[in-house]
Design a protein around this motif. Sequence first.
Motif, short mmCIF file in Angstrom:
data_model
loop_
_atom_site.label_atom_id
_atom_site.label_comp_id
_atom_site.label_asym_id
_atom_site.label_seq_id
_atom_site.Cartn_x
_atom_site.Cartn_y
_atom_site.Cartn_z
N GLU A 36 -6.33 -10.34 -13.67
CA GLU A 36 -6.24 -9.38 -12.56
C GLU A 36 -5.05 -9.64 -11.64
O GLU A 36 -4.56 -8.71 -10.98
N LYS A 37 -4.61 -10.91 -11.59
CA LYS A 37 -3.50 -11.32 -10.70
C LYS A 37 -3.77 -10.88 -9.26
O LYS A 37 -2.87 -10.57 -8.48
N ASN A 38 -5.05 -10.91 -8.91
CA ASN A 38 -5.46 -10.49 -7.58
C ASN A 38 -6.83 -11.10 -7.28
O ASN A 38 -7.77 -10.94 -8.08
N VAL A 39 -6.94 -11.78 -6.16
CA VAL A 39 -8.18 -12.49 -5.83
C VAL A 39 -9.33 -11.52 -5.63
O VAL A 39 -10.45 -11.73 -6.12
N SER A 74 6.18 -8.22 -5.81
CA SER A 74 5.28 -7.24 -6.42
C SER A 74 3.81 -7.65 -6.32
O SER A 74 2.94 -7.05 -6.93
N GLY A 75 3.53 -8.72 -5.57
CA GLY A 75 2.16 -9.22 -5.43
C GLY A 75 2.03 -10.62 -5.99
O GLY A 75 3.01 -11.36 -6.11
#
Length: 336
Positions: A36-39, A74-75
């Motif tokens: 997901e590359k996102n918590v 980009s995050g």
Amino acid sequence: MSSEQQTQFARGSDRMVNLKSFDLNLLLALKALLEEKNVSRAAEKLCLSQPAMSHILRRLRNQLDDPILVKSASGMVPTERALALLEPTAAVLREIERIVEPPPEFDPATSRRRFVISTSDYVGFALLPTLAESMIRIAPHIEVHIRQPITGPLHIVLEKDNIDLAIGFDAIFGSAPHVCSQALMGESIVCLTRKSNAAVPGNDISLAQFLECKHVLISWREAGTGLIDDSLAKLGLRRNVFLVLPNFLTTPWILEKTDLMLCLPQRMAEQFIQLAPLKILPIPIDLPRYELMMLWHPRHEKDHAHMWLRERVRMACRRDSDNDANAGSGAKAHIH
């Protein structure tokens, strides 16, 4: 031990220490974070709160000594080491899923399983016709092997000889440690002799007549004794055994041509009087009602195919018992 071997041993020990200290539950979170590359999205995927996932990320960073995810324009993006861990982590989780997922259901209609049952010819008469009729209809491709009764310690033979079930009487099996068991049905012992036996002219028999008759004994023991002899010995008595056989196969025709007497389970006696001019007599000594038992090794306890086999045996015994009950009063009147 050489210095090189000592170094390799030390490295192996270090790896073991690292594995013991690493919480394997974190692998699922690691995979979600890298995908997901996102918590927040990783937390949602695992049904966790965002703070809980942030705490897990901190633990991963600490245990792996790597940032795992870092900020970029980009995050969040994975580190090089984290990217290298993604496929191995996914592979490990796939293997764990295979380990913990339930085994496939047993399909008797398509199975080619081979079952081995150790039992006596009594079960062949009393149980196998009903069991075979049921199994061949439901499971046409399976293979059933019937072996001779177990002669050694049950728990050892069941473990080493790949026997699925042992079926026999409780009095013969005795105590069986480390073995699973279930009672199937009760059975009584009766006497069988030809109708024209002058020594026993009626449909009853006294203890004196019983002891005067010459007997056929079915025994697998080298000593040539059986359960009846054990019971008589406790009373200080002994019967006159003329013929010792390893099975019941030829006994109806031996009894038909002689005044010999045979003690045997009632269900088998009822079959034999259909084959030759014989009569059933109540045994003149006090014997317990024997239980037919089914025994198996604990390793088979949760095996779906084995559970199916045990249920078929139980159902065959229930059908046999129901038939006895329906035949019921007439047969009992004939015996007594």
